[in-house]
Design a protein around this motif. Structure first.
Motif, PDB file in Angstrom:
ATOM      1  N   SER A 169       0.831  -1.203   0.000  1.00 27.69           N
ATOM      2  CA  SER A 169       0.000   0.000   0.000  1.00 27.69           C
ATOM      3  C   SER A 169       0.867   1.255   0.000  1.00 27.69           C
ATOM      4  CB  SER A 169      -0.920   0.009   1.219  1.00 27.69           C
ATOM      5  OG  SER A 169      -1.894   1.021   1.108  1.00 27.69           O
ATOM      6  N   ILE A 170       0.227   2.381  -0.291  1.00 28.81           N
ATOM      7  CA  ILE A 170       0.908   3.670  -0.335  1.00 28.81           C
ATOM      8  C   ILE A 170       0.012   4.718   0.312  1.00 28.81           C
ATOM      9  CG2 ILE A 170       2.243   3.179  -2.429  1.00 28.81           C
ATOM     10  CD1 ILE A 170       0.113   4.719  -3.997  1.00 28.81           C
ATOM     11  N   PRO A 171       0.568   5.841   0.766  1.00 25.59           N
ATOM     12  CA  PRO A 171      -0.276   6.908   1.313  1.00 25.59           C
ATOM     13  C   PRO A 171      -1.328   7.338   0.287  1.00 25.59           C
ATOM     14  CG  PRO A 171       2.041   7.365   1.737  1.00 25.59           C
ATOM     15  CD  PRO A 171       2.007   6.194   0.799  1.00 25.59           C
ATOM     16  N   GLY A 172      -2.537   7.512   0.740  1.00 23.93           N
ATOM     17  CA  GLY A 172      -3.609   7.930  -0.154  1.00 23.93           C
ATOM     18  C   GLY A 172      -4.206   6.799  -0.962  1.00 23.93           C
ATOM     19  N   GLY A 173      -3.689   5.591  -0.789  1.00 20.03           N
ATOM     20  CA  GLY A 173      -4.167   4.464  -1.581  1.00 20.03           C
ATOM     21  C   GLY A 173      -4.896   3.418  -0.767  1.00 20.03           C
ATOM     22  N   GLY A 174      -5.324   3.766   0.438  1.00 16.01           N
ATOM     23  CA  GLY A 174      -5.927   2.774   1.317  1.00 16.01           C
ATOM     24  C   GLY A 174      -7.151   2.087   0.737  1.00 16.01           C
ATOM     25  N   ALA A 175      -8.066   2.848   0.146  1.00 12.87           N
ATOM     26  CA  ALA A 175      -9.294   2.259  -0.391  1.00 12.87           C
ATOM     27  C   ALA A 175      -8.985   1.370  -1.597  1.00 12.87           C
ATOM     28  CB  ALA A 175     -10.279   3.355  -0.785  1.00 12.87           C
ATOM     29  N   TYR A 176      -8.185   1.890  -2.516  1.00 14.26           N
ATOM     30  CA  TYR A 176      -7.856   1.121  -3.722  1.00 14.26           C
ATOM     31  C   TYR A 176      -6.994  -0.085  -3.383  1.00 14.26           C
ATOM     32  CZ  TYR A 176      -5.935   0.029  -8.333  1.00 14.26           C
ATOM     33  OH  TYR A 176      -5.558  -0.622  -9.477  1.00 14.26           O
ATOM     34  N   ALA A 177      -5.928   0.135  -2.608  1.00 16.21           N
ATOM     35  CA  ALA A 177      -5.056  -0.970  -2.221  1.00 16.21           C
ATOM     36  C   ALA A 177      -5.843  -2.007  -1.433  1.00 16.21           C
ATOM     37  CB  ALA A 177      -3.876  -0.455  -1.405  1.00 16.21           C
ATOM     38  N   GLY A 178      -6.738  -1.547  -0.564  1.00 16.92           N
ATOM     39  CA  GLY A 178      -7.554  -2.484   0.192  1.00 16.92           C
ATOM     40  C   GLY A 178      -8.371  -3.385  -0.713  1.00 16.92           C
ATOM     41  N   SER A 179      -8.933  -2.810  -1.767  1.00 16.69           N
ATOM     42  CA  SER A 179      -9.733  -3.616  -2.698  1.00 16.69           C
ATOM     43  C   SER A 179      -8.861  -4.621  -3.445  1.00 16.69           C
ATOM     44  CB  SER A 179     -10.481  -2.710  -3.685  1.00 16.69           C
ATOM     45  OG  SER A 179      -9.611  -2.133  -4.651  1.00 16.69           O
ATOM     46  N   LYS A 180      -7.651  -4.222  -3.804  1.00 12.20           N
ATOM     47  CA  LYS A 180      -6.762  -5.127  -4.523  1.00 12.20           C
ATOM     48  C   LYS A 180      -6.143  -6.170  -3.588  1.00 12.20           C
ATOM     49  CE  LYS A 180      -7.425  -3.590  -8.642  1.00 12.20           C
ATOM     50  NZ  LYS A 180      -8.188  -4.431  -9.592  1.00 12.20           N
ATOM     51  N   PHE A 181      -5.865  -5.796  -2.330  1.00  9.61           N
ATOM     52  CA  PHE A 181      -5.446  -6.798  -1.343  1.00  9.61           C
ATOM     53  C   PHE A 181      -6.530  -7.869  -1.239  1.00  9.61           C
ATOM     54  CE2 PHE A 181      -2.001  -4.188  -0.304  1.00  9.61           C
ATOM     55  CZ  PHE A 181      -1.286  -4.637   0.804  1.00  9.61           C
ATOM     56  N   ALA A 182      -7.791  -7.439  -1.239  1.00 14.63           N
ATOM     57  CA  ALA A 182      -8.902  -8.386  -1.140  1.00 14.63           C
ATOM     58  C   ALA A 182      -8.947  -9.306  -2.347  1.00 14.63           C
ATOM     59  CB  ALA A 182     -10.225  -7.625  -0.994  1.00 14.63           C
ATOM     60  N   VAL A 183      -8.727  -8.757  -3.536  1.00  9.98           N
ATOM     61  CA  VAL A 183      -8.704  -9.579  -4.748  1.00  9.98           C
ATOM     62  C   VAL A 183      -7.570 -10.597  -4.681  1.00  9.98           C
ATOM     63  CG1 VAL A 183      -8.264  -9.516  -7.238  1.00  9.98           C
ATOM     64  CG2 VAL A 183      -9.857  -7.892  -6.222  1.00  9.98           C
ATOM     65  N   GLU A 184      -6.420 -10.176  -4.167  1.00 12.12           N
ATOM     66  CA  GLU A 184      -5.289 -11.097  -4.023  1.00 12.12           C
ATOM     67  C   GLU A 184      -5.662 -12.255  -3.096  1.00 12.12           C
ATOM     68  OE1 GLU A 184      -1.723 -10.756  -4.818  1.00 12.12           O
ATOM     69  OE2 GLU A 184      -2.023  -9.065  -6.194  1.00 12.12           O
ATOM     70  N   ALA A 185      -6.247 -11.938  -1.941  1.00 12.04           N
ATOM     71  CA  ALA A 185      -6.610 -12.979  -0.984  1.00 12.04           C
ATOM     72  C   ALA A 185      -7.670 -13.913  -1.561  1.00 12.04           C
ATOM     73  CB  ALA A 185      -7.111 -12.339   0.312  1.00 12.04           C
ATOM     74  N   MET A 186      -8.674 -13.343  -2.207  1.00  9.67           N
ATOM     75  CA  MET A 186      -9.743 -14.142  -2.778  1.00  9.67           C
ATOM     76  C   MET A 186      -9.209 -15.083  -3.858  1.00  9.67           C
ATOM     77  SD  MET A 186     -13.415 -12.792  -4.252  1.00  9.67           S
ATOM     78  CE  MET A 186     -12.706 -11.762  -5.546  1.00  9.67           C
ATOM     79  N   THR A 187      -8.277 -14.588  -4.667  1.00 12.02           N
ATOM     80  CA  THR A 187      -7.734 -15.406  -5.745  1.00 12.02           C
ATOM     81  C   THR A 187      -6.831 -16.508  -5.220  1.00 12.02           C
ATOM     82  OG1 THR A 187      -7.798 -13.430  -7.141  1.00 12.02           O
ATOM     83  CG2 THR A 187      -6.604 -15.322  -8.003  1.00 12.02           C
ATOM     84  N   ASP A 188      -6.057 -16.202  -4.177  1.00 14.20           N
ATOM     85  CA  ASP A 188      -5.241 -17.246  -3.567  1.00 14.20           C
ATOM     86  C   ASP A 188      -6.119 -18.380  -3.040  1.00 14.20           C
ATOM     87  OD1 ASP A 188      -2.662 -16.295  -4.011  1.00 14.20           O
ATOM     88  OD2 ASP A 188      -2.584 -15.163  -2.140  1.00 14.20           O
ATOM     89  N   ALA A 189      -7.189 -18.019  -2.331  1.00 10.70           N
ATOM     90  CA  ALA A 189      -8.101 -19.044  -1.824  1.00 10.70           C
ATOM     91  C   ALA A 189      -8.723 -19.828  -2.974  1.00 10.70           C
ATOM     92  CB  ALA A 189      -9.186 -18.393  -0.963  1.00 10.70           C
ATOM     93  N   LEU A 190      -9.157 -19.107  -4.003  1.00 11.03           N
ATOM     94  CA  LEU A 190      -9.802 -19.745  -5.153  1.00 11.03           C
ATOM     95  C   LEU A 190      -8.865 -20.732  -5.840  1.00 11.03           C
ATOM     96  CD1 LEU A 190     -12.244 -19.836  -7.112  1.00 11.03           C
ATOM     97  CD2 LEU A 190     -11.107 -18.009  -8.411  1.00 11.03           C
ATOM     98  N   ARG A 191      -7.606 -20.343  -5.980  1.00  8.88           N
ATOM     99  CA  ARG A 191      -6.644 -21.209  -6.680  1.00  8.88           C
ATOM    100  C   ARG A 191      -6.563 -22.576  -6.020  1.00  8.88           C
ATOM    101  NH1 ARG A 191      -2.778 -18.268  -5.940  1.00  8.88           N
ATOM    102  NH2 ARG A 191      -1.500 -19.376  -4.404  1.00  8.88           N
ATOM    103  N   TRP A 192      -6.519 -22.586  -4.699  1.00 12.27           N
ATOM    104  CA  TRP A 192      -6.448 -23.862  -3.979  1.00 12.27           C
ATOM    105  C   TRP A 192      -7.777 -24.619  -4.035  1.00 12.27           C
ATOM    106  CZ3 TRP A 192      -4.233 -20.310   0.259  1.00 12.27           C
ATOM    107  CH2 TRP A 192      -2.874 -20.064   0.010  1.00 12.27           C
TER     108      TRP A 192
END
Length: 276
Positions: free
Chosen positions: A140-163
């Motif tokens: 994440s970066i300053p000012g990017g909390g909302a966007y980074a948060g959404s992409k962190f969520a996509v990363e987690a969801m995709t990792d779970a999905l892959r397995w």
């Protein structure tokens, strides 16, 4: 045999449009989607391309496009979740409703599409889900909390999905671009302009307005076609990697996540002091 089929969201410009063109050039049947089909009318003139309306926040739109693919082609080989946007701004200054909308498009949208296509991929015993993340999905970066948060969520969801789907012959892949030369930054700037500024974070707004880096441009930005080529690779590879970073900036920035927090904090403090 009929050509393989791919459903791509957010094809009106940038990465989505380039991805539709890359799959068409490779001989796929492409279902190119956008909220306004006028924006993709020219894609529909290409052989093998079928355009349709799709708002990823609308359940009925999702059902309609999936049913159309099954009715007309009888298969769904690849889903590319590309549609999304960035909401930038200091956490205090971003309205909670804007955060909710950020997740509605960037997280719940892909989830809707995944739920809609997986039963058919499982029945076929094969398929690929490609989710567009970002280097911001890893750090994440300053000012990017909302966007980074959404992409962190996509990363987690995709990792779970892959397995979860590995035993069904389905692949789930994350694409992580760095800065890309698209209109993505235009919407990011427009969304940021609507924020109510408190005056407490002027250093951030100076950085945001004086550079194009946070909005997707600037030095090191790559062309959308480069990202599209990696997405096509993910769909064509028999055993694709879990993550595919795109562009020199992406690889470098992802590596910084391994630095101690204290080092990264020093870099941010230095930037803030320079702009204060």
């Amino acid at each position: 045999m009929r050509p393989e089929t791919v459903l791509i969201t957010g094809c009106s410009s940038g990465i989505g449009r380039a991805t539709a063109e890359a799959f068409l050039d490779d001989g796929w049947t492409v279902y190119a989607t956008a909220r306004d089909t006028d924006d993709i009318a020219d894609l529909g003139e290409r052989e093998g391309c079928k355009t349709t309306t799709l708002d990823v926040t609308d359940d009925s739109d999702v059902r309609n496009v999936v049913n159309r693919m099954l009715r007309q082609d009888g298969r769904i080989d690849c889903l590319v979740n590309n549609a999304g946007y960035a909401q930038f701004g200091p956490t205090e200054e971003v309205d909670t409703e804007e955060v909710r909308q950020q997740f509605e498009v960037n997280v719940y949208g892909p989830h809707r599409l995944i739920k809609a296509v997986l039963p058919h991929m499982r029945e076929a015993g094969e398929g690929t889900v490609v989710n567009l993340s970002s280097v911001i999905g890893r750090i994440s970066i300053p000012g990017g909390g909302a966007y980074a948060g959404s992409k962190f969520a996509v990363e987690a969801m995709t990792d779970a999905l892959r397995w979860e789907v590995e035993g069904h012959g389905i692949d789930a892949v994350l694409i992580e671009p760095g800065p890309v030369q698209t209109k993505f930054g235009d919407r990011a700037s427009a969304e940021a302009d609507e924020a109510e500024r408190t005056g407490a974070y002027d250093w951030f707004w100076t950085l945001f307005e004086d550079t194009e880096v946070l909005a997707g441009g600037g030095p090191g930005a790559i062309e959308p076609a480069e990202v599209a080529d990696r997405i096509l690779d993910a769909a064509n590879l028999t055993d694709p990697p879990a993550r595919m970073s795109v562009g020199p900036s992406a690889g470098l920035l992802v590596k910084t996540r391994h630095l101690p927090d204290s080092i990264r904090d020093l870099a941010i403090r230095f930037a803030r002091k320079r702009l204060a």
